[in-house]
Design a protein around this motif. Structure first.
Motif, PDB file in Angstrom:
ATOM      1  N   ALA A  72     -23.350  73.014  23.036  1.00 12.77           N
ATOM      2  CA  ALA A  72     -22.261  72.383  22.285  1.00 12.77           C
ATOM      3  C   ALA A  72     -20.904  72.926  22.747  1.00 12.77           C
ATOM      4  O   ALA A  72     -19.938  72.167  22.897  1.00 12.77           O
ATOM      5  CB  ALA A  72     -22.448  72.607  20.786  1.00 12.77           C
ATOM      6  N   ILE A  73     -20.821  74.227  22.978  1.00 11.20           N
ATOM      7  CA  ILE A  73     -19.578  74.833  23.464  1.00 11.20           C
ATOM      8  C   ILE A  73     -19.237  74.282  24.853  1.00 11.20           C
ATOM      9  O   ILE A  73     -18.095  73.887  25.112  1.00 11.20           O
ATOM     10  CB  ILE A  73     -19.696  76.371  23.487  1.00 11.20           C
ATOM     11  CG1 ILE A  73     -19.672  76.911  22.050  1.00 11.20           C
ATOM     12  CG2 ILE A  73     -18.590  77.009  24.330  1.00 11.20           C
ATOM     13  CD1 ILE A  73     -20.019  78.390  21.937  1.00 11.20           C
ATOM     14  N   ALA A  77     -15.967  72.017  25.863  1.00  8.35           N
ATOM     15  CA  ALA A  77     -15.041  72.533  26.874  1.00  8.35           C
ATOM     16  C   ALA A  77     -14.721  71.514  27.960  1.00  8.35           C
ATOM     17  O   ALA A  77     -13.642  71.567  28.557  1.00  8.35           O
ATOM     18  CB  ALA A  77     -15.628  73.791  27.508  1.00  8.35           C
ATOM     19  N   GLU A  78     -15.618  70.591  28.211  1.00  2.00           N
ATOM     20  CA  GLU A  78     -15.396  69.580  29.252  1.00  2.00           C
ATOM     21  C   GLU A  78     -14.083  68.832  29.047  1.00  2.00           C
ATOM     22  O   GLU A  78     -13.411  68.473  30.015  1.00  2.00           O
ATOM     23  CB  GLU A  78     -16.564  68.587  29.290  1.00  2.00           C
ATOM     24  CG  GLU A  78     -17.815  69.129  29.927  1.00  2.00           C
ATOM     25  CD  GLU A  78     -17.646  69.490  31.393  1.00  2.00           C
ATOM     26  OE1 GLU A  78     -16.975  68.741  32.126  1.00  2.00           O
ATOM     27  OE2 GLU A  78     -18.192  70.530  31.798  1.00  2.00           O
ATOM     28  N   ALA A  79     -13.703  68.621  27.802  1.00  2.00           N
ATOM     29  CA  ALA A  79     -12.480  67.878  27.502  1.00  2.00           C
ATOM     30  C   ALA A  79     -11.220  68.607  27.959  1.00  2.00           C
ATOM     31  O   ALA A  79     -10.161  67.988  28.093  1.00  2.00           O
ATOM     32  CB  ALA A  79     -12.394  67.605  25.997  1.00  2.00           C
ATOM     33  N   PHE A  80     -11.331  69.908  28.220  1.00  2.00           N
ATOM     34  CA  PHE A  80     -10.144  70.707  28.536  1.00  2.00           C
ATOM     35  C   PHE A  80     -10.158  71.292  29.945  1.00  2.00           C
ATOM     36  O   PHE A  80      -9.213  71.970  30.335  1.00  2.00           O
ATOM     37  CB  PHE A  80     -10.023  71.852  27.514  1.00  2.00           C
ATOM     38  CG  PHE A  80     -10.088  71.370  26.104  1.00  2.00           C
ATOM     39  CD1 PHE A  80      -9.043  70.636  25.550  1.00  2.00           C
ATOM     40  CD2 PHE A  80     -11.210  71.602  25.328  1.00  2.00           C
ATOM     41  CE1 PHE A  80      -9.117  70.161  24.249  1.00  2.00           C
ATOM     42  CE2 PHE A  80     -11.295  71.141  24.029  1.00  2.00           C
ATOM     43  CZ  PHE A  80     -10.239  70.416  23.486  1.00  2.00           C
ATOM     44  N   LYS A  81     -11.203  71.038  30.705  1.00  2.77           N
ATOM     45  CA  LYS A  81     -11.324  71.651  32.033  1.00  2.77           C
ATOM     46  C   LYS A  81     -10.220  71.238  32.993  1.00  2.77           C
ATOM     47  O   LYS A  81      -9.894  71.977  33.913  1.00  2.77           O
ATOM     48  CB  LYS A  81     -12.699  71.372  32.625  1.00  2.77           C
ATOM     49  CG  LYS A  81     -13.753  72.245  32.001  1.00  2.77           C
ATOM     50  CD  LYS A  81     -15.029  72.216  32.776  1.00  2.77           C
ATOM     51  CE  LYS A  81     -15.981  73.253  32.205  1.00  2.77           C
ATOM     52  NZ  LYS A  81     -17.247  73.259  32.891  1.00  2.77           N
ATOM     53  N   ALA A  86      -5.546  75.929  29.640  1.00  5.47           N
ATOM     54  CA  ALA A  86      -6.298  75.785  28.391  1.00  5.47           C
ATOM     55  C   ALA A  86      -6.837  77.131  27.925  1.00  5.47           C
ATOM     56  O   ALA A  86      -7.401  77.894  28.710  1.00  5.47           O
ATOM     57  CB  ALA A  86      -7.447  74.800  28.575  1.00  5.47           C
ATOM     58  N   GLN A  87      -6.620  77.408  26.641  1.00  4.35           N
ATOM     59  CA  GLN A  87      -7.107  78.645  26.040  1.00  4.35           C
ATOM     60  C   GLN A  87      -7.854  78.332  24.755  1.00  4.35           C
ATOM     61  O   GLN A  87      -7.539  77.370  24.053  1.00  4.35           O
ATOM     62  CB  GLN A  87      -5.957  79.596  25.740  1.00  4.35           C
ATOM     63  CG  GLN A  87      -5.258  80.106  26.975  1.00  4.35           C
ATOM     64  CD  GLN A  87      -4.272  81.202  26.652  1.00  4.35           C
ATOM     65  OE1 GLN A  87      -3.908  81.433  25.508  1.00  4.35           O
ATOM     66  NE2 GLN A  87      -3.833  81.909  27.683  1.00  4.35           N
TER      67      GLN A  87
END
Length: 95
Positions: A72-73, A77-81, A86-87
């Motif tokens: 799930a994490i 995270a894919e949306a922000f790669k 991104a933090q």
């Protein structure tokens, strides 16, 4: 085995409540700390893998819930790669 939850804030401001079957997450993350996305992914993968291994050592089988949490994490995270800055902020631990 003590389980715990931890809450994180993604770069878009959304919060996620995460699960670990072990307190080992406290060795990898600090509440109030912001982590660059790749570092956060590395730390949570390590922590949840160790947590799952601890379950396996105690009960004879890995913790599928820990691996589901990691999935799930990673998916979130894919949306922000594509965002180089991104933090992810660790908000709190719930023991």
């Amino acid at each position: 085995m003590p389980e715990m939850h931890f809450t994180v804030r993604w770069p878009d401001g959304c919060e996620a409540h995460c699960y670990s079957p072990s307190l080992v997450v406290q060795d990898f993350l600090v509440p109030g700390q912001r982590y660059p996305l790749p570092d956060f992914l590395h730390r949570t993968h390590q922590a949840l893998s160790i947590a799952s291994e601890r379950v396996a050592a105690k009960y004879g089988f890995a913790c599928s819930r820990a691996m589901d949490q990691w999935a799930a994490i990673a998916t979130q995270a894919e949306a922000f790669k594509a965002q180089p800055d991104a933090q992810v902020e660790v908000l709190r631990f719930d023991l």
